[in-house]
Write an enzyme that holds these catalytic residues in place. Structure first.
Site, PDB file in Angstrom:
ATOM      1  N   LYS A   9       0.830  -1.214   0.000  1.00  0.00           N
ATOM      2  CA  LYS A   9       0.000   0.000   0.000  1.00  0.00           C
ATOM      3  C   LYS A   9       0.862   1.261   0.000  1.00  0.00           C
ATOM      4  CE  LYS A   9      -3.938  -2.142   2.377  1.00  0.00           C
ATOM      5  NZ  LYS A   9      -4.931  -1.983   3.464  1.00  0.00           N
ATOM      6  N   TYR A  49     -12.715  -2.889  -3.050  1.00  0.00           N
ATOM      7  CA  TYR A  49     -13.292  -2.733  -1.717  1.00  0.00           C
ATOM      8  C   TYR A  49     -14.818  -2.658  -1.793  1.00  0.00           C
ATOM      9  CZ  TYR A  49      -8.676  -2.034   0.458  1.00  0.00           C
ATOM     10  OH  TYR A  49      -7.387  -2.196   0.941  1.00  0.00           O
ATOM     11  N   PHE A  57     -15.873   5.176   6.496  1.00  0.00           N
ATOM     12  CA  PHE A  57     -14.441   5.426   6.298  1.00  0.00           C
ATOM     13  C   PHE A  57     -13.987   5.206   4.861  1.00  0.00           C
ATOM     14  CE2 PHE A  57     -14.772   0.988   7.853  1.00  0.00           C
ATOM     15  CZ  PHE A  57     -14.106   0.299   6.837  1.00  0.00           C
ATOM     16  N   ARG A  85      -1.927 -14.544   4.466  1.00  0.00           N
ATOM     17  CA  ARG A  85      -2.800 -13.867   5.445  1.00  0.00           C
ATOM     18  C   ARG A  85      -2.216 -13.983   6.856  1.00  0.00           C
ATOM     19  NH1 ARG A  85      -6.958 -10.269   4.448  1.00  0.00           N
ATOM     20  NH2 ARG A  85      -8.043 -10.997   6.302  1.00  0.00           N
ATOM     21  N   THR A  91      -6.026  -7.049  10.816  1.00  0.00           N
ATOM     22  CA  THR A  91      -6.190  -5.791  10.074  1.00  0.00           C
ATOM     23  C   THR A  91      -5.581  -4.587  10.798  1.00  0.00           C
ATOM     24  OG1 THR A  91      -8.241  -6.672   9.140  1.00  0.00           O
ATOM     25  CG2 THR A  91      -7.892  -4.294   8.954  1.00  0.00           C
ATOM     26  N   ARG A 102       1.925  -6.599   9.759  1.00  0.00           N
ATOM     27  CA  ARG A 102       1.196  -5.469  10.339  1.00  0.00           C
ATOM     28  C   ARG A 102       1.593  -5.257  11.804  1.00  0.00           C
ATOM     29  NH1 ARG A 102      -4.569  -7.043   7.501  1.00  0.00           N
ATOM     30  NH2 ARG A 102      -4.371  -5.764   5.618  1.00  0.00           N
ATOM     31  N   ASN A 112      -2.086   0.094   6.840  1.00  0.00           N
ATOM     32  CA  ASN A 112      -1.622  -1.183   7.405  1.00  0.00           C
ATOM     33  C   ASN A 112      -0.749  -1.988   6.433  1.00  0.00           C
ATOM     34  OD1 ASN A 112      -3.636  -1.969   5.721  1.00  0.00           O
ATOM     35  ND2 ASN A 112      -4.934  -2.903   7.289  1.00  0.00           N
ATOM     36  N   HIS A 115      -2.203  -5.338   1.521  1.00  0.00           N
ATOM     37  CA  HIS A 115      -3.452  -6.066   1.320  1.00  0.00           C
ATOM     38  C   HIS A 115      -3.079  -7.493   0.938  1.00  0.00           C
ATOM     39  CE1 HIS A 115      -7.303  -7.410  -0.235  1.00  0.00           C
ATOM     40  NE2 HIS A 115      -6.605  -7.922  -1.233  1.00  0.00           N
ATOM     41  N   GLU A 126      -9.188 -11.216  -7.528  1.00  0.00           N
ATOM     42  CA  GLU A 126      -8.280 -10.073  -7.360  1.00  0.00           C
ATOM     43  C   GLU A 126      -7.086 -10.160  -8.308  1.00  0.00           C
ATOM     44  OE1 GLU A 126      -7.485  -9.954  -3.141  1.00  0.00           O
ATOM     45  OE2 GLU A 126      -9.493  -9.188  -2.707  1.00  0.00           O
TER      46      GLU A 126
HETATM   47  P1  TYD Z   1     -10.874  -5.620   5.476  1.00  0.00           P
HETATM   48  O1  TYD Z   1     -11.155  -6.311   4.176  1.00  0.00           O
HETATM   49  O2  TYD Z   1     -11.901  -5.689   6.573  1.00  0.00           O
HETATM   50  O3  TYD Z   1      -9.491  -6.120   6.151  1.00  0.00           O
HETATM   51  P2  TYD Z   1      -8.169  -6.808   5.561  1.00  0.00           P
HETATM   52  O4  TYD Z   1      -7.367  -5.760   4.827  1.00  0.00           O
HETATM   53  O5  TYD Z   1      -7.426  -7.294   6.796  1.00  0.00           O
HETATM   54  O6  TYD Z   1      -8.601  -7.945   4.658  1.00  0.00           O
HETATM   55  O7  TYD Z   1     -10.616  -4.070   5.212  1.00  0.00           O
HETATM   56  C1  TYD Z   1      -9.920  -3.653   4.065  1.00  0.00           C
HETATM   57  C2  TYD Z   1      -9.129  -2.409   4.422  1.00  0.00           C
HETATM   58  O8  TYD Z   1     -10.012  -1.368   4.790  1.00  0.00           O
HETATM   59  C3  TYD Z   1      -8.190  -2.586   5.603  1.00  0.00           C
HETATM   60  O9  TYD Z   1      -6.959  -3.167   5.256  1.00  0.00           O
HETATM   61  C4  TYD Z   1      -8.034  -1.168   6.061  1.00  0.00           C
HETATM   62  C5  TYD Z   1      -9.388  -0.543   5.760  1.00  0.00           C
HETATM   63  N1  TYD Z   1     -10.242  -0.435   6.958  1.00  0.00           N
HETATM   64  C6  TYD Z   1     -10.351   0.802   7.585  1.00  0.00           C
HETATM   65  O10 TYD Z   1      -9.760   1.792   7.135  1.00  0.00           O
HETATM   66  N2  TYD Z   1     -11.130   0.901   8.707  1.00  0.00           N
HETATM   67  C7  TYD Z   1     -11.797  -0.174   9.226  1.00  0.00           C
HETATM   68  O11 TYD Z   1     -12.499  -0.025  10.257  1.00  0.00           O
HETATM   69  C8  TYD Z   1     -11.657  -1.443   8.569  1.00  0.00           C
HETATM   70  C9  TYD Z   1     -12.368  -2.659   9.115  1.00  0.00           C
HETATM   71  C10 TYD Z   1     -10.884  -1.530   7.444  1.00  0.00           C
END
Ligand code: TYD
Length: 153
Positions: A9, A49, A57, A85, A91, A102, A112, A115, A126
């Protein structure tokens, strides 16, 4: 063998952590079979997303994902989707276990670092979204005898 998508990212690029994060995946034994830098767009982020577009957010998330180009990687290995993963961690970087990417490299729920596809179905979808077929390479049996026992392949 499985293939999975990783995105480094903008937070990784801004903090000059690209080499360190790539190194983690390489040292683990995941094979890099595709890798490119690309600028994400509104369209690709709305697809990527889709499960989050209605969240409050989402606009901030989208802006953070467009701040710099990202680096997309296709990683390959036995059980690669779950392994990546696991290495990536929870996350929210503040809650992610030490030893995970992370957990070791960020303090944020959103900035973070990476992805990683979360299921076999997501990995296929994807990888098709981020790579053309000719951008993913067949490495044959390169290094497989060092990485796995014969009955694991
Ligand atoms: P998600 O698919 O829930 O998590 P992951 O990346 O662990 O598969 O969310 C996608 C991205 O969205 C996550 O990496 C960061 C962002 N995000 C936020 O900004 N705020 C939040 O509360 C959540 C749940 C995710």
């Amino acid at each position: 063998m499985e293939r999975t998508l990783v995105l480094l990212k903008p937070s990784t690029i801004e903090r000059a952590l690209v080499g360190e994060i790539v190194n983690r995946f390489e040292k683990k034994g995941l094979r890099i079979v595709g890798m490119k830098m690309m600028q994400l767009t509104d369209e690709i982020l709305a697809q990527h997303y889709a499960h989050l577009v209605k969240k409050p957010f989402f606009p901030i998330l989208k802006a953070s994902m467009m701040k710099t180009p990202v680096i997309a990687m296709c990683l390959e290995g036995v059980d690669a989707i779950a392994v990546v993963r696991y290495i990536t961690g929870y996350t929210n970087g503040r809650k992610a276990d030490p030893g995970t990417i992370r957990g070791d490299y960020c303090m944020s729920n959103q900035q973070n670092i990476v992805h990683a596809s979360d299921s076999p179905e997501a990995a296929v979808e994807e990888l098709n979204r981020f790579f053309r077929p000719e951008e993913i390479f067949d490495m044959g049996d390169l290094n497989l005898d060092r990485l796995y026992a014969v009955d694991e392949l």
